[in-house]
Write a protein that holds these residues in place. Structure first.
Motif, PDB file in Angstrom:
ATOM      1  N   HIS A 294       0.839  -1.182   0.000  1.00  0.00           N
ATOM      2  CA  HIS A 294       0.000   0.000   0.000  1.00  0.00           C
ATOM      3  C   HIS A 294       0.881   1.241   0.000  1.00  0.00           C
ATOM      4  O   HIS A 294       1.746   1.390   0.855  1.00  0.00           O
ATOM      5  N   VAL A 295       0.634   2.080  -0.957  1.00  0.00           N
ATOM      6  CA  VAL A 295       1.441   3.294  -1.081  1.00  0.00           C
ATOM      7  C   VAL A 295       0.562   4.490  -0.746  1.00  0.00           C
ATOM      8  O   VAL A 295      -0.473   4.713  -1.379  1.00  0.00           O
ATOM      9  N   GLN A 312       5.485   9.726  -2.108  1.00  0.00           N
ATOM     10  CA  GLN A 312       4.791   8.457  -1.990  1.00  0.00           C
ATOM     11  C   GLN A 312       5.531   7.594  -0.977  1.00  0.00           C
ATOM     12  O   GLN A 312       6.733   7.422  -1.075  1.00  0.00           O
ATOM     13  N   VAL A 313       4.790   7.077  -0.037  1.00  0.00           N
ATOM     14  CA  VAL A 313       5.418   6.306   1.025  1.00  0.00           C
ATOM     15  C   VAL A 313       4.641   5.005   1.230  1.00  0.00           C
ATOM     16  O   VAL A 313       3.417   5.029   1.398  1.00  0.00           O
ATOM     17  N   GLY A 314       5.331   3.918   1.212  1.00  0.00           N
ATOM     18  CA  GLY A 314       4.683   2.630   1.449  1.00  0.00           C
ATOM     19  C   GLY A 314       4.356   2.484   2.930  1.00  0.00           C
ATOM     20  O   GLY A 314       5.123   2.928   3.781  1.00  0.00           O
ATOM     21  N   TYR A 315       3.221   1.881   3.240  1.00  0.00           N
ATOM     22  CA  TYR A 315       2.914   1.601   4.651  1.00  0.00           C
ATOM     23  C   TYR A 315       2.370   0.196   4.814  1.00  0.00           C
ATOM     24  O   TYR A 315       1.893  -0.410   3.865  1.00  0.00           O
TER      25      TYR A 315
ATOM     26  N   GLY B  44      11.242   4.178 -12.229  1.00  0.00           N
ATOM     27  CA  GLY B  44      11.205   3.866 -10.804  1.00  0.00           C
ATOM     28  C   GLY B  44       9.781   3.579 -10.418  1.00  0.00           C
ATOM     29  O   GLY B  44       8.837   4.041 -11.071  1.00  0.00           O
ATOM     30  N   LEU B  45       9.628   2.812  -9.336  1.00  0.00           N
ATOM     31  CA  LEU B  45       8.288   2.314  -9.010  1.00  0.00           C
ATOM     32  C   LEU B  45       7.313   3.396  -8.601  1.00  0.00           C
ATOM     33  O   LEU B  45       6.110   3.206  -8.652  1.00  0.00           O
ATOM     34  N   SER B  46       7.825   4.556  -8.172  1.00  0.00           N
ATOM     35  CA  SER B  46       6.872   5.560  -7.725  1.00  0.00           C
ATOM     36  C   SER B  46       6.220   6.291  -8.897  1.00  0.00           C
ATOM     37  O   SER B  46       5.351   7.122  -8.710  1.00  0.00           O
TER      38      SER B  46
END
Ligand code: SF4
Ligand code: SF4
Ligand code: SF4
Lengths: 585, 144
Positions: A294-295, A312-315, B44-46
């Motif tokens: 989940h981003v 964007q940060v994964g959690y 890149g994945l983002s």
């Protein structure tokens, strides 16, 4: 293409030379955790410390990697900087399929590069590059640059470390393809000690598949089970973050450095809340249609006049527990901002969060002072926690230098051991009760996934020590078989014995079916033998006082039951890891 | 006549189920390259994912570049592949404007044949078979 033997690339960073090795042992060790342990036995040194250049860093996949959905993880094994004993950690991303398509069952890295380097391996390529210019680069920026120097978008995996790994914090992680990590016990530190900033694995081969319809049909069937039934809905939907609310209701959610096991505020950082307020999209490991990653996003105003940036940060559940609840940060975007810094610095997020939780309480109690913490760490104060993370990664003083080696190591010097939430390493987010505490504290990886101790706590209220220990040993053994396959543990409900047997059969490896249980036991024993051989004494493991002070849904923790489990499990571990009799196995 | 379209790639989770399915079912290999559809991150994945696959050109530059007729024009767009005619010169991949043809290390070309067998493996419904507009001039000139 599943071979009777293992094909291993051994890279020596000291000499710059690579060697391709073939080793028998598929029938004894399967792959993954078994293969890694086997390789550590061959290449590791029980009599040298973790940072000896000759200690190996091992990445291993399983026989079914890529052949079926969710056979998508890699096992990373090494001698841990955290406790100087054998350890392993798992991650997905594209690492597993890249190794498969590089035609390697394992990659073993030994030696130490003279200057900071990046390694690229593929089925037709081995190359190291001097990347001294990347020193100090954060993990995300490193990824961006490695993508440019080793092209191959969509068929490569990029493993890299941030400043924490270079600076040898004992819990630096290896970032895999941006959103996954070999998180625990300092794999990133081992890379740092080897002067290895990044590894690019090029998955540039393909393999013939078994003829006939059986394999394709079985694949389809498993794929369908995973995508259309309710089995994986939890992981796909809210993700593991779904656990926040139920654990809070069960009074099993570690909160405020485990001063509490629940909080009315928990809902503000629940999976539901994250999904509603911050979820941007899902992502998946290669070969996994479930997509549990989940981003979330955070946006920040960086200038007046409506100038914003976003990240964007994964959690997941674990990082929300460690950087949310444990620090009493109860605003989803603020949790993500802390996680973002941890990501960049390249630290294990559980260890970093729990370490800061301890430091906050220690400061509050006057055990340490502002001189040590530099910033006034305080519950809920995300800004200062972000500074704290950076200081763990790049220590400005002795206090942070020690904290970066482990909360308990720091507490032993400064005081406050009683409330250090350490179960072997900084704890995972389950305050479910005695069985879990012992399972994590003594278990092989000090991980909540070593065995289902947390669910045992929730299922059984009686305090039958023998029954609990039997469960811990046998459940761990079953998980080891899946860890030899290096299947995602989320799929453990799907890949039951019968299906696993069918899966092996369909790719022409049914002969192994008879021996899966004995392989599990063999590997379990070997891993403990390695651990004990490196000085692990499970009887010396202590449970900090804080754990006897908590209250779960079952009521207060029972110290006697806890201790009986501790002594009993230690005895079982000693027995499992006993040296082999002279005749051998 | 239908063609495979990656119509909802903003939903893509990067699982590679589609390419693995194509490689497995169409080409009988285990691979994420040797496939008519390949997934890569845009940067890149983002940045999300993009699919590399045949756009069903008409005329198809790859077929025009193919010296042996191994790749032949499909009636409404895209190509038909006759593997036994291929001399592995790699001209097709060079001619493809969107990098949709993958050459393995032995210069075997892999290109989407618009059979649609990957579609059911996409968990997020990113892929779809779409009817191609008929090309009026070529009525009756079917070679599929
Ligand atoms: S590689 Fe084969 S298909 Fe491609 S242009 Fe050459 S002959 Fe034609
Ligand atoms: S339509 Fe067929 S050939 Fe094209 S990518 Fe899908 S499975 Fe492969
Ligand atoms: S199957 Fe769908 S979600 Fe998975 S990579 Fe292909 S297009 Fe993306």
């Amino acid at each position: 293409m599943i071979r009777d033997f293992f094909r291993i690339l051994k890279m020596d960073l000291t000499t710059g030379k690579a060697t391709l090795l073939e080793r028998p042992g598929r029938n004894q060790y399967l792959g993954g955790t078994g293969l890694a342990a086997m390789l550590f036995e061959e290449f590791g040194h029980l009599d040298r410390d973790w940072d000896d250049p000759e200690q190996p860093l091992i990445f291993a996949i399983g026989p079914l990697t890529g052949y079926y959905p969710l056979m998508s993880k890699t096992c990373c094994a090494f001698r841990s900087p955290y406790h100087n004993q054998y350890a392993e950690s798992y991650a997905g991303g594209k690492s597993a399929l890249s190794l498969r398509f590089a035609d390697l069952d394992a990659l073993v890295v030994v030696g130490r590069a003279e200057r900071l380097s990046a390694l690229c391996v593929g089925s037709r390529r081995v190359e190291t590059r001097d990347v001294e210019y990347m020193r100090g680069f954060d993990a995300l920026r490193t990824g961006r640059i490695v993508r440019k120097i080793f092209p191959g978008s969509g068929r490569r995996s990029i493993l890299r470390i941030g400043p924490a790994g270079e600076n040898l914090s004992a819990y630096a992680c290896i970032n895999v393809d941006t959103f996954r990590h070999f998180g625990r016990l300092g794999g990133g530190t081992v890379m740092g000690a080897k002067n290895l900033k990044a590894i690019c694995i090029l998955g540039d081969r393909g393999f013939d598949l078994p003829g006939g319809k059986e394999y394709s049909a079985l694949y389809k069937d498993i794929h369908k089970q995973l995508t259309t039934t309710e089995m994986m809905a939890k992981y796909h939907g809210l993700g593991t973050a779904v656990n926040i609310n139920p654990l809070n209701e069960l009074k099993s959610l570690p909160w405020k450095n485990l001063q509490q096991t629940s909080s009315p505020e928990a809902d503000n950082i629940s999976g539901e809340r994250f999904a509603q307020d911050t979820l941007l999209r899902n992502a998946a490991c290669a070969g996994c249609p479930v997509g549990c990653i989940h981003v979330g996003f955070v946006r920040e105003q960086f200038q007046a006049n409506n100038q914003y940036l976003y990240r964007q940060v994964g959690y997941d559940y674990e990082p929300i527990f460690s950087c949310g609840g444990m620090l009493e940060v109860t605003d989803a975007p603020q949790v993500l901002r802390i996680l973002d810094v941890i990501e960049k610095e390249g630290l294990d997020n559980m260890s970093a969060g729990v370490a800061l939780a301890w430091a906050t309480e220690a400061l509050e109690k006057g055990v340490i002072t502002l001189e040590q913490t530099v910033v006034p760490l305080a519950w809920g104060d995300a800004e200062n926690y972000m500074r704290g993370v950076e200081m763990i990664s790049r220590p400005p003083n002795d206090f942070y230098r020690l904290l970066a080696q482990g909360t308990l190591k720091c507490a032993r010097v400064y005081g406050g051991e009683d409330f250090a939430c350490v179960l072997g390493q900084e704890m995972a987010g389950y305050a479910t009760g005695e069985v879990f505490f012992i399972s994590e504290a003594l278990g092989f990886r000090h991980a909540h996934l070593d065995s289902g101790g947390y669910s045992y706590d929730q299922k059984y209220e009686d305090k039958n020590v023998t029954q609990a220990l039997d469960f811990l040993v046998s459940d761990a053994r079953e998980r080891i078989v899946l860890n030899c396959m290096v299947g995602c543990l989320f799929a453990r409900g799907v890949y039951k014995d019968a299906l696993m047997a069918q899966a092996l059969e369909a790719v022409g490896y049914g002969a192994l079916n008879e021996s899966l249980a004995s392989i599990g036991e063999r590997v379990q024993r070997l891993r403990w033998r390695l651990r004990l051989g490196m000085g692990y004494d499970p009887l010396k493991v202590t449970i900090p006082k804080r754990y006897t002070e908590v209250t779960t849904w079952k009521g207060p923790i029972d110290p006697e039951y806890l201790d009986a489990l501790r002594i009993g499990y230690a005895a079982r571990i000693m027995e499992m890891g006993a040296p082999l009799p002279e005749t051998g196995e | 006549m239908k063609a495979l379209r990656a119509v909802r790639m903003e939903r893509c989770i990067g699982c590679h189920s589609c390419s693995l399915a194509c490689a497995r079912q169409v080409h009988s290999v285990l691979s994420w390259n040797k496939s008519g559809i390949r997934i890569s991150s845009a940067g890149g994945l983002s940045t999300g994912f993009e699919a590399r696959l045949c756009l069903a050109c008409k005329p198809a530059p790859c077929a025009q570049a193919c010296p042996t007729g191994s790749l032949a024009q499909r009636r409404d767009g895209g190509v038909i592949q006759k593997k036994n005619l291929c001399i592995r010169c790699g001209e097709c991949a060079r001619a493809c404007p969107v990098d949709a043809i993958f050459l393995d290390h032995q210069v075997n070309p892999y290109v989407c044949i618009h059979c649609g067998r990957c579609v059911e493996f996409c968990p997020h419904d990113c892929l779809e078979m779409e009817e191609l507009p008929r090309t009026p001039k070529d009525k009756g000139g079917s070679d599929d």
